[in-house]
Design a protein around this motif. Structure first.
Motif, short mmCIF file in Angstrom:
data_model
loop_
_atom_site.label_atom_id
_atom_site.label_comp_id
_atom_site.label_asym_id
_atom_site.label_seq_id
_atom_site.Cartn_x
_atom_site.Cartn_y
_atom_site.Cartn_z
N THR A 3 19.45 -1.90 3.82
CA THR A 3 19.63 -0.50 4.18
C THR A 3 19.97 -0.41 5.66
O THR A 3 19.71 -1.36 6.42
CB THR A 3 18.36 0.33 3.89
N LEU A 4 20.52 0.72 6.07
CA LEU A 4 20.89 0.95 7.47
C LEU A 4 20.08 2.12 8.02
O LEU A 4 19.94 3.14 7.35
CB LEU A 4 22.38 1.29 7.59
N THR A 5 19.60 1.97 9.25
CA THR A 5 18.99 3.11 9.92
C THR A 5 20.11 4.00 10.44
O THR A 5 21.28 3.61 10.50
CB THR A 5 18.10 2.67 11.10
N GLU A 6 19.75 5.22 10.83
CA GLU A 6 20.74 6.12 11.42
C GLU A 6 21.37 5.50 12.66
O GLU A 6 22.57 5.62 12.89
CB GLU A 6 20.10 7.46 11.77
N ASN A 7 20.55 4.82 13.48
CA ASN A 7 21.07 4.17 14.70
C ASN A 7 22.09 3.08 14.36
O ASN A 7 23.12 2.96 15.01
CB ASN A 7 19.94 3.57 15.52
N ALA A 8 21.79 2.28 13.33
CA ALA A 8 22.71 1.21 12.94
C ALA A 8 24.01 1.80 12.40
O ALA A 8 25.10 1.32 12.74
CB ALA A 8 22.06 0.30 11.91
N ALA A 9 23.90 2.82 11.57
CA ALA A 9 25.11 3.44 11.01
C ALA A 9 25.99 4.00 12.13
O ALA A 9 27.21 3.82 12.12
CB ALA A 9 24.74 4.52 10.01
N ALA A 78 19.72 -0.63 15.11
CA ALA A 78 20.53 -0.92 16.30
C ALA A 78 19.97 -0.16 17.48
O ALA A 78 19.34 0.89 17.33
CB ALA A 78 21.98 -0.53 16.07
N GLY A 79 20.23 -0.70 18.64
CA GLY A 79 19.85 -0.05 19.88
C GLY A 79 20.83 -0.45 20.97
O GLY A 79 21.66 -1.33 20.77
N ALA A 80 20.73 0.20 22.10
CA ALA A 80 21.60 -0.12 23.23
C ALA A 80 20.74 -0.29 24.47
O ALA A 80 19.74 0.41 24.64
CB ALA A 80 22.63 0.99 23.45
N VAL A 86 25.29 -2.91 22.68
CA VAL A 86 24.63 -2.69 21.40
C VAL A 86 24.03 -3.99 20.90
O VAL A 86 24.64 -5.06 21.00
CB VAL A 86 25.63 -2.15 20.36
N SER A 87 22.83 -3.90 20.36
CA SER A 87 22.21 -5.04 19.70
C SER A 87 21.68 -4.58 18.35
O SER A 87 21.29 -3.42 18.18
CB SER A 87 21.09 -5.64 20.56
N PHE A 88 21.71 -5.48 17.39
CA PHE A 88 21.23 -5.18 16.05
C PHE A 88 19.95 -5.95 15.79
O PHE A 88 19.75 -7.05 16.30
CB PHE A 88 22.29 -5.56 15.01
N LEU A 89 19.08 -5.36 14.98
CA LEU A 89 17.79 -5.94 14.66
C LEU A 89 17.56 -5.79 13.17
O LEU A 89 17.78 -4.71 12.61
CB LEU A 89 16.68 -5.22 15.44
#
Length: 96
Positions: A3-9, A78-80, A86-89
């Motif tokens: 699944t994707l979080t809103e941040n990742a999407a 994802a975050g910045a 950007v980095s993904f977790l």
């Protein structure tokens, strides 16, 4: 399924917006050989024939067969940082 979080999407939509074919582009998560401990993430213009496709909130993630198995019960976030990188977790899925 991953699944994707809103941040990742949002991060994926931002990354693919400037690609030549943004309507089909996504990020591809693939294993390195048969090593399930090492996954790579890259931009992709389309899925490979054996990829699983996750599409949520207008963002696409293509998973090779090994990555699809490893990430089956995970969530991509994802975050910045302060410079905008950007980095993904990958985290465990939470049930609500």
């Amino acid at each position: 399924m991953l699944t994707l979080t809103e941040n990742a999407a949002q991060a994926i939509r931002d990354l693919t917006a400037s690609t030549p074919e943004p309507s089909q582009s996504g990020v591809r998560i693939a294993s390195q050989g048969q090593d399930t401990g090492t996954l790579t993430l890259s931009l992709a213009s389309q899925p490979e024939p054996t990829d699983a496709v996750v599409e949520e909130q207008g963002a696409r993630v293509y998973l090779d067969p090994v990555a699809a198995t490893v990430l089956d019960d995970k969530s991509l976030d994802a975050g910045a940082d302060e410079k905008g990188a950007v980095s993904f977790l990958v985290t465990d899925q939470t049930t609500t």
